[in-house]
Design a protein around this motif. Structure first.
Motif, PDB file in Angstrom:
ATOM      1  N   ILE A 138      17.907  -5.978  -8.663  1.00 26.65           N
ATOM      2  CA  ILE A 138      17.643  -7.420  -8.720  1.00 26.65           C
ATOM      3  C   ILE A 138      18.785  -8.202  -8.082  1.00 26.65           C
ATOM      4  N   LEU A 139      20.020  -7.841  -8.463  1.00 29.49           N
ATOM      5  CA  LEU A 139      21.168  -8.558  -7.887  1.00 29.49           C
ATOM      6  C   LEU A 139      21.270  -8.321  -6.386  1.00 29.49           C
ATOM      7  N   GLY A 140      21.026  -7.091  -5.956  1.00 31.23           N
ATOM      8  CA  GLY A 140      21.082  -6.777  -4.526  1.00 31.23           C
ATOM      9  C   GLY A 140      20.040  -7.535  -3.734  1.00 31.23           C
ATOM     10  N   GLY A 141      18.795  -7.601  -4.264  1.00 27.56           N
ATOM     11  CA  GLY A 141      17.735  -8.333  -3.588  1.00 27.56           C
ATOM     12  C   GLY A 141      18.022  -9.825  -3.530  1.00 27.56           C
ATOM     13  N   VAL A 194      12.492   0.177  -5.895  1.00 26.36           N
ATOM     14  CA  VAL A 194      13.137  -0.443  -4.731  1.00 26.36           C
ATOM     15  C   VAL A 194      12.081  -1.022  -3.794  1.00 26.36           C
ATOM     16  N   ASN A 195      10.997  -0.264  -3.585  1.00 28.14           N
ATOM     17  CA  ASN A 195       9.912  -0.750  -2.715  1.00 28.14           C
ATOM     18  C   ASN A 195       9.291  -2.022  -3.280  1.00 28.14           C
ATOM     19  N   LEU A 196       9.078  -2.074  -4.596  1.00 25.95           N
ATOM     20  CA  LEU A 196       8.520  -3.273  -5.214  1.00 25.95           C
ATOM     21  C   LEU A 196       9.464  -4.466  -5.036  1.00 25.95           C
ATOM     22  N   THR A 197      10.757  -4.209  -5.263  1.00 31.92           N
ATOM     23  CA  THR A 197      11.750  -5.283  -5.095  1.00 31.92           C
ATOM     24  C   THR A 197      11.754  -5.812  -3.656  1.00 31.92           C
ATOM     25  N   TYR A 250       0.817  -1.229   0.000  1.00 25.20           N
ATOM     26  CA  TYR A 250       0.000   0.000   0.000  1.00 25.20           C
ATOM     27  C   TYR A 250       0.844   1.271   0.000  1.00 25.20           C
ATOM     28  N   ALA A 251       2.150   1.106   0.116  1.00 28.09           N
ATOM     29  CA  ALA A 251       3.029   2.279   0.027  1.00 28.09           C
ATOM     30  C   ALA A 251       3.084   2.854  -1.389  1.00 28.09           C
ATOM     31  N   PHE A 252       2.554   2.101  -2.367  1.00 27.42           N
ATOM     32  CA  PHE A 252       2.546   2.629  -3.750  1.00 27.42           C
ATOM     33  C   PHE A 252       1.639   3.849  -3.873  1.00 27.42           C
ATOM     34  N   TRP A 253       0.562   3.916  -3.112  1.00 28.48           N
ATOM     35  CA  TRP A 253      -0.359   5.060  -3.225  1.00 28.48           C
ATOM     36  C   TRP A 253       0.281   6.369  -2.775  1.00 28.48           C
ATOM     37  N   PRO A 254       1.026   6.397  -1.652  1.00 27.65           N
ATOM     38  CA  PRO A 254       1.652   7.680  -1.274  1.00 27.65           C
ATOM     39  C   PRO A 254       2.608   8.241  -2.319  1.00 27.65           C
ATOM     40  N   PRO A 314      13.893  10.328  -8.876  1.00 28.16           N
ATOM     41  CA  PRO A 314      14.213   9.608  -7.633  1.00 28.16           C
ATOM     42  C   PRO A 314      13.003   8.920  -7.014  1.00 28.16           C
ATOM     43  N   LEU A 315      11.802   9.488  -7.149  1.00 26.66           N
ATOM     44  CA  LEU A 315      10.599   8.846  -6.615  1.00 26.66           C
ATOM     45  C   LEU A 315      10.302   7.556  -7.378  1.00 26.66           C
ATOM     46  N   ALA A 316      10.485   7.575  -8.706  1.00 26.10           N
ATOM     47  CA  ALA A 316      10.264   6.365  -9.494  1.00 26.10           C
ATOM     48  C   ALA A 316      11.261   5.279  -9.113  1.00 26.10           C
ATOM     49  N   MET A 317      12.508   5.667  -8.864  1.00 26.93           N
ATOM     50  CA  MET A 317      13.532   4.696  -8.453  1.00 26.93           C
ATOM     51  C   MET A 317      13.200   4.129  -7.063  1.00 26.93           C
ATOM     52  N   ALA A 318      12.722   4.978  -6.166  1.00 25.84           N
ATOM     53  CA  ALA A 318      12.335   4.512  -4.826  1.00 25.84           C
ATOM     54  C   ALA A 318      11.168   3.542  -4.911  1.00 25.84           C
ATOM     55  N   SER A 319      10.249   3.797  -5.846  1.00 26.54           N
ATOM     56  CA  SER A 319       9.109   2.900  -6.015  1.00 26.54           C
ATOM     57  C   SER A 319       9.563   1.527  -6.494  1.00 26.54           C
TER      58      SER A 319
END
Length: 636
Positions: free
Chosen positions: A143-146, A94-97, A69-73, A87-92
């Motif tokens: 992907i590699l980090g996760g 990371v959140n998905l990963t 649900y953090a995708f909505w904010p 940067p917000l798109a990159m953070a999103s």
């Protein structure tokens, strides 16, 4: 409002203003917004099932749900901080990963059904950020980090078993279904984008084909227009050549008839002269319009006394107005002063308006009002011509400034005319940086107003300059003395290339006339003899230099258009010879080439048809200039 319209407006509301102009950027932001709007809804069944199936769901299920649900904010953050989209798109991403690997770690490990969502990471990242080197490095690192983090946790504490594998079937199916729905939604939207871009590409291709067709049509039109202009110029020359004889000889015969008192012949000759002048006026108008259309009309900007110019126009217009028993009134502002413009073209445009007013008004009043007005853009001159004539209806006003356009055939039959005057006048005023405005009512009269800038044209058309670049220098052809001077003037057909009158009038001022048209030379000789000059005429331009060196004329009148060795060649040869370099040379032409003639070294240009008054005016102006120069030298 339909649901699709509402949804599109909602998506557009989230798009930052500075990113909405670029089509590709706008599409990426739309992908981001749509995926963040629907993503949590699609993934919601997964934490719900896990919560029900897991005996101890705290805290790992809540953390997974919070990550989903953090995708909505992120939508609110993009709206609040539009410049921080990348940067917000990159953070999103990371959140998905994190959500994928967190669910994988807690439910199934390497066999977890949540790993299927990992395919969305590069897909969404490239949709959000494009396919540049930065998104590629970032996605690969995420992907590699996760994966490395998941394996490290496995090595340290192994994978927890919150739900037995046999109870993960529903969660696995929901996960696979949600991932496929998400991919389906994104793929469908992406395909619509691709389709729209394909249509756009097709539309671009169609426009390019249309542009090619228009370019070809434009080239054809320009070639046709050039051919038309060339044809009109040639026809103008062919028409003016006989007009030279018609007007010249009618003037001579008219003077003889007036001296002898032959009244009946005077009236006939006046009709011939008037008809010839009318034909010449039409030829001039047609040629001027063709030059304007071809972009070859040149402005000759000079500082002129506006009061003096109006006096000249008034003197010419009064007899014309009186023909239909009209009265002419001239009013002018107190401070007209000097203006920078093309006096000839301004005079021509004003005279055309006065001519129309005189023609369409009978027993009425014509007013010429001249004012100078100061505006924010500078001083403007307004020359208004008002009449109490027949007026113009609203239907007829739409085509008033079109070529060969008159109010209607009945008016044309009654009043005559070609319909060129107003069109030409409007074009001339536009060349001078102004325009013609008009008001008219049927039966009450009309008012045409010329508005031009007082300090020269504000904007000239392409190719128009106040001062024309000089004509490139031409290497004069060799003047070969094929026979002695005394013999060269006599031709086998009996025509005297050098007029015999010159020898009998040594006391007269000698003028050398050079033209390949013998009829014109005969007419010029008679005109100059009547004005008490000693004309020396030749139709052999190759011999002009030797004749000028021999007879030392006071001035030379030189035709421009001659086959082979033309007027420009002769002028170059005369100016290159020390013995003839100082002799005044006036070019004779049917074309207005004043700037070109002056740049090539001529003292002026005289337009055909030739009459004695033009020659007198040119020589008088030359004498006045030279007298002033000698006076200054003597005083110095």
């Amino acid at each position: 409002m339909t649901a699709s319209t509402f949804f599109q407006r909602l998506v557009n509301w989230f798009i930052p203003q500075h990113m909405s102009q670029d089509l590709h950027t706008r599409k990426r932001v739309q992908m981001f917004i749509i995926s963040h709007l629907f993503g949590p809804f699609i993934a919601t069944p997964i934490p719900v099932v896990l919560w029900l199936a897991d005996p101890n769901p705290m805290p790992h299920v809540l953390i997974l749900a919070a990550s989903i649900y953090a995708f909505w904010p992120f939508l609110a953050l993009v709206k609040l901080f539009p410049r921080a989209y990348t940067p917000l798109a990159m953070a999103s991403v990371v959140n998905l990963t994190f959500a994928i690997f967190w669910g994988t770690y807690n439910y199934g490990g390497a066999s977890s059904p949540f790993l299927v969502w990992l395919v969305l990471v590069p897909l969404l990242a490239f949709m959000y950020l494009g396919a540049g080197w930065l998104p590629r490095v970032f996605v690969l690192g995420a992907i590699l980090g996760g994966t490395a983090g998941l394996y490290a946790l496995y090595l340290v504490a192994s994978f927890p078993e919150h739900i037995p594998v046999e109870n993960m079937v529903v969660a696995g199916l929901l996960s696979a279904l949600g991932a496929n729905i998400y991919v389906f939604m994104m793929a469908a939207y992406y395909s619509s984008v691709v389709d729209s871009q394909s249509e756009l590409i097709k539309e671009i291709d169609r426009h390019q084909e249309t542009l090619k067709a228009l370019t070809l049509a434009k080239d054809e039109a320009e070639r046709a227009n050039g051919a038309k202009s060339e044809f009109l110029a040639k026809m103008s020359h062919e028409l003016r050549t006989p007009l030279n004889a018609v007007l010249g000889y009618s003037e001579i015969l008219l003077e003889d008839a007036e001296l002898d008192g032959r009244g009946e012949q005077i009236a006939d000759l006046q009709k011939i002269s008037a008809a010839g002048k009318h034909l010449l006026s039409m030829v001039n108008d047609i040629l001027d319009i063709s030059k304007i259309e071809a972009g070859k009309m040149v402005l000759h900007l000079d500082t002129i006394d506006l009061n003096k110019l109006i006096d000249e126009i008034e003197a010419t217009a009064r007899p014309m107005a009186a023909k239909n028993t009209n009265s002419l009134t001239v009013t002018r502002g107190a401070e007209l002063g000097n203006i920078l413009t093309d006096a000839t073209k301004l005079r021509q445009a004003t005279f055309n308006l006065l001519s129309n007013a005189s023609k369409f008004t009978q027993n009425g009043q014509i007013t010429l009002d001249v004012q100078r007005k100061s505006e924010a853009s500078g001083d403007w001159v307004e020359i208004a011509v008002r009449d109490t004539g027949i007026g113009i209806s609203r239907e007829q006003q739409s085509a008033l400034f079109s070529n060969f356009s008159q109010a209607n055939s009945k008016i044309a039959a009654v009043y005559g005319g070609t319909g060129l005057g107003l069109s030409l006048s409007q074009n001339l005023c536009q060349l001078m940086g102004g325009r013609i405005e008009f008001e008219s009512q049927v039966g009450q009269g009309s008012c045409f107003t010329i508005r031009i800038p007082a300090e020269g044209a504000i904007m000239l058309n392409d190719g128009l300059e106040g001062v024309v670049s000089p004509r490139p220098e031409r290497t004069p052809a060799a003047v070969v003395p094929d026979r002695p001077v005394a013999q060269r003037y006599e031709r086998s057909d009996g025509y005297a290339g050098l007029s015999g009158h010159a020898a009998n009038h040594d006391s007269r001022e000698r003028l050398l006339i050079i033209d390949d048209d013998r009829n014109f030379l005969e007419l010029a000789e008679r005109l100059f003899l009547r004005e008490d000059y000693a004309p020396i005429c030749t139709d052999a331009p190759q011999s002009a230099l030797q004749i000028a060196r021999t007879v030392k004329p006071s001035a030379i009148f030189l035709d421009i258009l001659m086959p082979g060795f033309d007027g420009w060649d002769v002028l170059a040869a005369l100016r290159a010879d020390p013995l003839t370099a100082d002799i005044p040379v006036f070019m004779i032409s049917i074309l207005s080439e004043r700037s070109k003639a002056l740049a090539a070294g001529a003292n002026g240009i005289i337009m055909k048809p030739l009459d004695a008054s033009k020659v007198k005016a040119a020589l008088t102006a030359l004498k006045a200039t030279r007298g002033l120069a000698r006076s200054k030298v003597a005083k110095g």
